[in-house]
Design a protein around this motif. Structure first.
Motif, short mmCIF file in Angstrom:
data_model
loop_
_atom_site.label_atom_id
_atom_site.label_comp_id
_atom_site.label_asym_id
_atom_site.label_seq_id
_atom_site.Cartn_x
_atom_site.Cartn_y
_atom_site.Cartn_z
N ASP A 1 0.79 -1.23 0.00
CA ASP A 1 0.00 0.00 0.00
C ASP A 1 0.83 1.29 0.00
OD1 ASP A 1 0.91 0.04 2.61
OD2 ASP A 1 -1.06 -0.09 3.54
N VAL A 2 2.14 1.17 -0.20
CA VAL A 2 2.99 2.35 -0.35
C VAL A 2 3.48 2.39 -1.79
CG1 VAL A 2 5.15 3.47 0.33
CG2 VAL A 2 3.74 2.33 2.06
N MET A 3 3.44 3.55 -2.42
CA MET A 3 3.97 3.70 -3.77
C MET A 3 5.38 4.26 -3.68
SD MET A 3 2.29 5.37 -7.19
CE MET A 3 2.05 7.03 -6.53
N PHE A 4 6.37 3.43 -3.97
CA PHE A 4 7.76 3.86 -3.95
C PHE A 4 8.11 4.44 -5.31
CE2 PHE A 4 7.45 0.48 -0.80
CZ PHE A 4 8.10 1.05 0.29
N LEU A 5 8.65 5.65 -5.29
CA LEU A 5 8.91 6.36 -6.53
C LEU A 5 10.38 6.74 -6.68
CD1 LEU A 5 5.86 8.82 -6.45
CD2 LEU A 5 6.08 6.72 -7.82
N LYS A 6 10.75 7.01 -7.91
CA LYS A 6 12.07 7.53 -8.21
C LYS A 6 12.28 8.84 -7.46
CE LYS A 6 14.62 9.18 -12.30
NZ LYS A 6 14.54 9.33 -13.78
N HIS B 1 7.71 4.69 -15.72
CA HIS B 1 9.15 4.59 -15.52
C HIS B 1 9.63 5.19 -14.20
CE1 HIS B 1 9.42 3.08 -19.55
NE2 HIS B 1 8.95 4.21 -20.08
N ASP B 2 8.83 6.05 -13.59
CA ASP B 2 9.25 6.67 -12.34
C ASP B 2 8.87 5.84 -11.12
OD1 ASP B 2 10.43 8.86 -13.54
OD2 ASP B 2 8.58 10.02 -13.57
N VAL B 3 8.22 4.72 -11.35
CA VAL B 3 7.77 3.88 -10.25
C VAL B 3 8.86 2.86 -9.89
CG1 VAL B 3 6.17 2.02 -9.63
CG2 VAL B 3 5.31 4.11 -10.71
N VAL B 4 9.20 2.79 -8.62
CA VAL B 4 10.10 1.75 -8.12
C VAL B 4 9.30 0.52 -7.73
CG1 VAL B 4 11.77 1.16 -6.30
CG2 VAL B 4 11.78 3.45 -7.31
N LEU B 5 8.16 0.75 -7.07
CA LEU B 5 7.28 -0.35 -6.70
C LEU B 5 5.90 0.20 -6.35
CD1 LEU B 5 8.20 -3.37 -4.47
CD2 LEU B 5 6.08 -2.14 -4.05
N VAL B 6 4.88 -0.42 -6.93
CA VAL B 6 3.49 -0.06 -6.63
C VAL B 6 2.62 -1.28 -6.90
CG1 VAL B 6 3.01 0.81 -8.97
CG2 VAL B 6 1.65 1.65 -7.03
N THR B 7 1.55 -1.44 -6.13
CA THR B 7 0.75 -2.67 -6.19
C THR B 7 -0.67 -2.41 -6.66
OG1 THR B 7 2.07 -3.69 -4.45
CG2 THR B 7 -0.12 -4.59 -4.80
N PHE B 8 -1.19 -3.38 -7.43
CA PHE B 8 -2.54 -3.31 -7.97
C PHE B 8 -3.26 -4.63 -7.66
CE2 PHE B 8 0.29 -0.76 -10.51
CZ PHE B 8 -0.40 0.43 -10.71
N THR B 9 -4.59 -4.59 -7.69
CA THR B 9 -5.38 -5.81 -7.58
C THR B 9 -6.70 -5.59 -8.31
OG1 THR B 9 -6.10 -7.55 -6.05
CG2 THR B 9 -6.60 -5.26 -5.43
N LEU B 10 -7.49 -6.66 -8.41
CA LEU B 10 -8.78 -6.57 -9.09
C LEU B 10 -9.89 -6.31 -8.08
CD1 LEU B 10 -8.55 -9.65 -11.49
CD2 LEU B 10 -8.21 -7.25 -12.09
N ASP B 11 -10.86 -5.46 -8.46
CA ASP B 11 -12.03 -5.26 -7.60
C ASP B 11 -13.06 -6.35 -7.91
OD1 ASP B 11 -13.40 -4.54 -9.92
OD2 ASP B 11 -13.30 -2.39 -9.51
N SER B 12 -14.19 -6.28 -7.27
CA SER B 12 -15.21 -7.33 -7.41
C SER B 12 -15.79 -7.43 -8.81
CB SER B 12 -16.34 -7.09 -6.40
OG SER B 12 -16.94 -5.82 -6.64
N THR B 13 -15.59 -6.39 -9.62
CA THR B 13 -16.11 -6.41 -10.99
C THR B 13 -15.03 -6.80 -12.00
OG1 THR B 13 -15.61 -4.06 -11.38
CG2 THR B 13 -17.75 -4.59 -10.38
#
Length: 302
Positions: A157-162, A198-210
């Motif tokens: 839940d943390v977006m690590f950025l460049k 390209h500026d993202v070091v680490l970020v997480t995604f998931t699917l919602d109920s739809t």
């Protein structure tokens, strides 16, 4: 196996080999993870029987052998990875490589002094996750040790950025990318949609109920065993989410003890990494709230 599990496995199982291939190519792993494991194996491996679970390209199998391990067994579920490991360890007489399953190891009880499990737990569904720790306990000698790499809470839940990146612009780009995806997208579609972040070091995604992909901003939105997609500097990996409490519970249920949890993203290493002129420099928060943790486990000597 449940219908939900089959749905999850169609994403994660197809990416295990890809994950393994890229395990050693990401600059942050080389800067932070490698020094820690090299130090550990240099100290602990000599004279010991070592097991490298999910050995991938054989880097740690080879290093443990070169450190003076009595023997090193490595296995991977992918035949292609096993072949690469065999090539990497060719000529080392104390090494044995084979195809194997982290949840059903073919080794006898009480065999190994040290077991390595790196980037394995995050690709295991709930039933397999629990079994993996049970198997670790079984194959370790009394008093044996295991080192397990797990994703930490901040990985979800943390977006690590460049360094010095405009977060507002990144969030706008993420929103635009997600709008291009259909419901229940394939791994390839997700990779293509997120490739230009390209500026993202680490970020997480998931699917919602739809079935729509969204960025995770609150780890409490996730349930243990839920599939997530983690965008790193080099690509997107589908993994499973497990909370710290759940991880601790499974370790203890398996009969293992947590000796300590190591935070290897040190500030000294961050500064050294940034000074090495990488394409993406890291902000300080990656050392204050690291996305990965090393669990040092042991089996009772009784």
């Amino acid at each position: 196996m449940s219908t939900d599990q089959v749905h999850a496995d169609k994403y994660v199982s197809t990416e295990v080999e890809l994950y393994s291939v890229n395990n050693t190519s990401e600059p942050t792993k080389q800067a932070f993870f490698f020094p820690t494991i090299k130090k550990y194996l240099s100290s602990e491996a000599p004279g010991k029987k070592v097991l490298d679970i999910g050995c991938g390209t054989g880097d740690w199998t080879k290093y443990a052998a070169e450190c003076g391990a009595k023997s090193v067994d490595g296995f991977d579920i992918s035949e292609e990875m096993v072949e690469l490991s065999k090539q990497a360890t060719a000529g080392l007489i104390n090494v044995t490589i084979c195809v194997g399953d982290a949840t059903n190891m073919t080794y006898g009880n009480n065999r190994f002094d040290i077991a390595l499990s790196f980037y394995i737990t995050c690709v295991l569904h709930k039933e397999a996750f629990t079994t993996h720790f049970t198997e670790l306990h079984r194959v370790l000698v009394p008093g044996g040790k295991a080192v397990v790499l797990n994703l930490a809470r901040s990985a979800f839940d943390v977006m690590f950025l460049k360094e010095h990146t405009d977060q507002v612009m990144v969030e706008k780009n993420i929103k635009t990318a997600l709008e291009t995806l259909p419901r229940n997208p394939t791994n390839q579609q997700i990779n293509e949609a997120l490739a230009d972040l390209h500026d993202v070091v680490l970020v997480t995604f998931t699917l919602d109920s739809t079935g729509h992909l969204y960025r995770v901003t609150d780890v409490n939105q996730l349930t243990n065993g839920q599939v997530v997609w983690i965008k790193t500097q080099i690509m997107v990996f589908p993994d499973y989410y497990y909370s710290a409490d759940y991880i601790n519970e499974q370790i203890k249920t398996a009969g293992l003890s947590i000796d300590y949890i190591e935070h290897y993203f040190t500030e000294e290493r961050r500064i050294s990494y940034n000074n090495s002129k990488p394409r993406i420099k890291l902000e300080r928060y990656i050392t204050e709230d690291p996305p990965f943790l090393l669990y040092h486990l042991s089996k009772s000597s009784n």
